[in-house]
Scaffold this active site. Structure first.
Site, PDB file in Angstrom:
ATOM      1  N   GLY A 174      50.580-108.219   1.005  1.00 61.82           N
ATOM      2  CA  GLY A 174      52.024-108.051   0.849  1.00 61.82           C
ATOM      3  C   GLY A 174      52.671-109.219   0.124  1.00 61.82           C
ATOM      4  O   GLY A 174      53.687-109.050  -0.551  1.00 61.82           O
ATOM      5  N   GLU A 199      52.296-108.460  -3.389  1.00 66.60           N
ATOM      6  CA  GLU A 199      53.158-107.317  -3.737  1.00 66.60           C
ATOM      7  C   GLU A 199      54.617-107.748  -3.895  1.00 66.60           C
ATOM      8  O   GLU A 199      55.316-107.286  -4.794  1.00 66.60           O
ATOM      9  CB  GLU A 199      53.021-106.238  -2.664  1.00 66.60           C
ATOM     10  N   GLU A 250      43.748-105.840   1.154  1.00 62.05           N
ATOM     11  CA  GLU A 250      43.980-104.845   2.210  1.00 62.05           C
ATOM     12  C   GLU A 250      42.747-103.986   2.486  1.00 62.05           C
ATOM     13  O   GLU A 250      42.488-103.594   3.617  1.00 62.05           O
ATOM     14  CB  GLU A 250      45.165-103.937   1.821  1.00 62.05           C
ATOM     15  N   ALA A 252      50.926-109.289   4.991  1.00 62.31           N
ATOM     16  CA  ALA A 252      51.567-108.831   6.221  1.00 62.31           C
ATOM     17  C   ALA A 252      50.906-109.520   7.399  1.00 62.31           C
ATOM     18  O   ALA A 252      49.724-109.874   7.346  1.00 62.31           O
ATOM     19  CB  ALA A 252      51.421-107.324   6.339  1.00 62.31           C
TER      20      ALA A 252
HETATM   21  C1  HXC Z   1      48.582-113.275  10.321  1.00 63.30           C
HETATM   22  C2  HXC Z   1      47.636-115.063   9.248  1.00 63.30           C
HETATM   23  C3  HXC Z   1      47.525-114.330   8.052  1.00 63.30           C
HETATM   24  C4  HXC Z   1      48.020-112.985   8.060  1.00 63.30           C
HETATM   25  C5  HXC Z   1      46.726-116.277   7.707  1.00 63.30           C
HETATM   26  N1  HXC Z   1      47.126-116.261   8.981  1.00 63.30           N
HETATM   27  N2  HXC Z   1      46.952-115.099   7.124  1.00 63.30           N
HETATM   28  N3  HXC Z   1      48.155-114.544  10.367  1.00 63.30           N
HETATM   29  N4  HXC Z   1      48.530-112.509   9.222  1.00 63.30           N
HETATM   30  N5  HXC Z   1      48.011-112.215   6.970  1.00 63.30           N
HETATM   31  C6  HXC Z   1      47.035-117.336   9.953  1.00 63.30           C
HETATM   32  C7  HXC Z   1      45.620-117.531  10.455  1.00 63.30           C
HETATM   33  O1  HXC Z   1      45.316-116.615  11.478  1.00 63.30           O
HETATM   34  C8  HXC Z   1      45.668-118.975  10.931  1.00 63.30           C
HETATM   35  O2  HXC Z   1      46.291-119.016  12.195  1.00 63.30           O
HETATM   36  C9  HXC Z   1      46.605-119.630   9.939  1.00 63.30           C
HETATM   37  O3  HXC Z   1      47.356-118.582   9.350  1.00 63.30           O
HETATM   38  C10 HXC Z   1      45.842-120.350   8.838  1.00 63.30           C
HETATM   39  O4  HXC Z   1      44.942-119.430   8.254  1.00 63.30           O
HETATM   40  P1  HXC Z   1      43.361-119.732   8.108  1.00 63.30           P
HETATM   41  O5  HXC Z   1      42.682-118.411   7.974  1.00 63.30           O
HETATM   42  O6  HXC Z   1      42.896-120.609   9.200  1.00 63.30           O
HETATM   43  O7  HXC Z   1      43.349-120.544   6.741  1.00 63.30           O
HETATM   44  P2  HXC Z   1      42.189-120.563   5.648  1.00 63.30           P
HETATM   45  O8  HXC Z   1      40.851-120.677   6.309  1.00 63.30           O
HETATM   46  O9  HXC Z   1      42.591-121.587   4.673  1.00 63.30           O
HETATM   47  O10 HXC Z   1      42.240-119.134   4.954  1.00 63.30           O
HETATM   48  C11 HXC Z   1      43.388-118.779   4.234  1.00 63.30           C
HETATM   49  C12 HXC Z   1      43.331-117.249   3.885  1.00 63.30           C
HETATM   50  C13 HXC Z   1      43.092-116.444   5.194  1.00 63.30           C
HETATM   51  C14 HXC Z   1      42.176-117.007   2.908  1.00 63.30           C
HETATM   52  C15 HXC Z   1      44.622-116.898   3.222  1.00 63.30           C
HETATM   53  O11 HXC Z   1      44.051-116.878   6.173  1.00 63.30           O
HETATM   54  C16 HXC Z   1      43.197-114.982   5.009  1.00 63.30           C
HETATM   55  O12 HXC Z   1      42.281-114.319   4.516  1.00 63.30           O
HETATM   56  N6  HXC Z   1      44.317-114.397   5.495  1.00 63.30           N
HETATM   57  C17 HXC Z   1      44.523-112.958   5.497  1.00 63.30           C
HETATM   58  C18 HXC Z   1      44.797-112.456   4.121  1.00 63.30           C
HETATM   59  C19 HXC Z   1      44.957-110.944   4.094  1.00 63.30           C
HETATM   60  O13 HXC Z   1      44.019-110.199   4.448  1.00 63.30           O
HETATM   61  N7  HXC Z   1      46.147-110.444   3.716  1.00 63.30           N
HETATM   62  C20 HXC Z   1      46.447-109.055   3.656  1.00 63.30           C
HETATM   63  C21 HXC Z   1      47.138-108.619   4.930  1.00 63.30           C
HETATM   64  S1  HXC Z   1      47.465-106.897   4.941  1.00 63.30           S
HETATM   65  P3  HXC Z   1      45.682-119.901  13.391  1.00 63.30           P
HETATM   66  O14 HXC Z   1      46.580-119.591  14.528  1.00 63.30           O
HETATM   67  O15 HXC Z   1      44.275-119.455  13.574  1.00 63.30           O
HETATM   68  O16 HXC Z   1      45.791-121.327  12.888  1.00 63.30           O
HETATM   69  C22 HXC Z   1      48.837-106.699   4.010  1.00 63.30           C
HETATM   70  C23 HXC Z   1      49.376-105.324   3.917  1.00 63.30           C
HETATM   71  C24 HXC Z   1      50.506-105.268   2.959  1.00 63.30           C
HETATM   72  O17 HXC Z   1      49.332-107.633   3.463  1.00 63.30           O
HETATM   73  C25 HXC Z   1      51.266-104.024   3.084  1.00 63.30           C
HETATM   74  C26 HXC Z   1      52.507-104.168   3.865  1.00 63.30           C
HETATM   75  C27 HXC Z   1      53.318-105.426   3.671  1.00 63.30           C
END
Ligand code: HXC
Length: 258
Positions: free
Chosen positions: A109, A112, A132, A66
């Site tokens: 997500g 999921e 999450e 998400a």
């Molecule tokens: C918003 C995101 C994002 C996310 C990545 N980006 N994941 N933006 N929401 N979930 C954005 C980053 O901010 C960044 O933007 C760009 O994408 C590239 O990501 P980086 O982090 O710079 O890349 P990298 O270093 O290669 O790391 C990749 C990654 C990391 C390991 C996937 O991005 C990460 O940990 N993302 C979050 C993963 C996460 O926690 N997901 C769960 C979300 S909660 P900029 O502008 O800085 O370039 C969820 C709830 C589900 O999913 C329930 C309801 C659907």
């Protein structure tokens, strides 16, 4: 096909639909606009007469979860009043087979949604996880339920409570995905699978999908009865006669709707 901003939808001459999540600058993070378009695209794909749907992501992620930037300022009210996130679940209800072609990250997500697909294949460097917990929340579109049913309590607890990521090989060993393929060939391999399915009887495919899904939702005796009734029903259609006649005549079957 309609125009979408956050994804693209194509349906080819073999009636294989491909829905590609398309916000690569944010690793295809799932936001509200994408959710609405996703639901609309599923309707459009089904109405187009597609025989199978491939779901993939543009760039180096399937979807990294998400959109955290959008989600951060949400409140209990704004999440629950609108039953926020409910539309993603439409994927699980699609009557046609769905194939997740996982390129890169399938996190939160994204993982999921992947688990809602009927068949899941991934490139060698794909990774999966439900991180999450590291954000102070839990999976919200079925992760705790689907992962546990797919891999069992021990592995699900390990993955969900730690939020750790696993690679494609481990995902296959756990039974989360069925095939690991060469990076860059994920969509191509998904198309091969989709074409194989599209060449079979649409009714038999639908029956098989319904029966397998029923296994999660019923007792064994109810599931067996459901399967038996579907099995009997398929003898009401020409596809059964054609399939068996083709076998006996040593020729490929020509199903009317394929
Ligand atoms: C918003 C995101 C994002 C996310 C990545 N980006 N994941 N933006 N929401 N979930 C954005 C980053 O901010 C960044 O933007 C760009 O994408 C590239 O990501 P980086 O982090 O710079 O890349 P990298 O270093 O290669 O790391 C990749 C990654 C990391 C390991 C996937 O991005 C990460 O940990 N993302 C979050 C993963 C996460 O926690 N997901 C769960 C979300 S909660 P900029 O502008 O800085 O370039 C969820 C709830 C589900 O999913 C329930 C309801 C659907």
């Amino acid at each position: 096909m309609a125009h979408y901003d956050t994804l693209s939808l194509t349906v080819d001459d073999d009636r294989i639909a491909q829905l590609t999540l398309d916000r690569p600058e944010a690793l295809n993070a799932l936001n509200s606009a994408m959710m609405a378009e996703f639901a609309a695209a599923l309707v459009e794909a089904t109405q187009s007469g597609a025989r199978a749907l491939i779901l993939t992501g543009k760039g180096r992620a399937f979807a990294a979860g998400a959109d955290i930037a959008e989600m951060r300022d949400r409140t209990f009210g704004s999440m629950s009043d609108a039953n926020h996130l409910a539309l993603w679940e439409r994927l699980a209800d699609l009557p046609i087979p769905t194939i997740g072609a996982i390129n890169g990250f399938a996190l939160g997500g994204g993982c999921e949604i992947a688990m809602m697909c009927d068949i899941l294949i991934a490139g060698e460097s794909a990774s999966f996880g439900l991180p999450e917990i590291t954000l102070g929340i839990i999976p919200g579109i079925g992760g705790t339920q689907r992962l546990t049913r797919i891999v069992g309590k021990a592995q699900a607890m390990d993955l969900i409570l730690t939020g750790r990521r696993i690679d494609a090989d481990e995902a296959r060993r756990l039974g989360l995905i069925s095939r690991v393929v060469v990076d860059g060939e994920v969509v191509e391999q998904a198309q091969v699978i989709a074409r194989q399915i599209a060449g079979s009887s649409a009714r038999a495919v639908r029956a098989a999908k319904e029966c397998v899904l029923r296994a999660d939702q019923s007792s064994l005796s109810e599931g067996l009865l459901f399967e038996r009734r579907w099995f009997h029903s398929l003898f009401a259609f020409d596809d059964q006669t054609e399939g068996m006649t083709a076998f006996l005549e040593k020729r490929p079957a020509r199903f009317a709707d394929a």
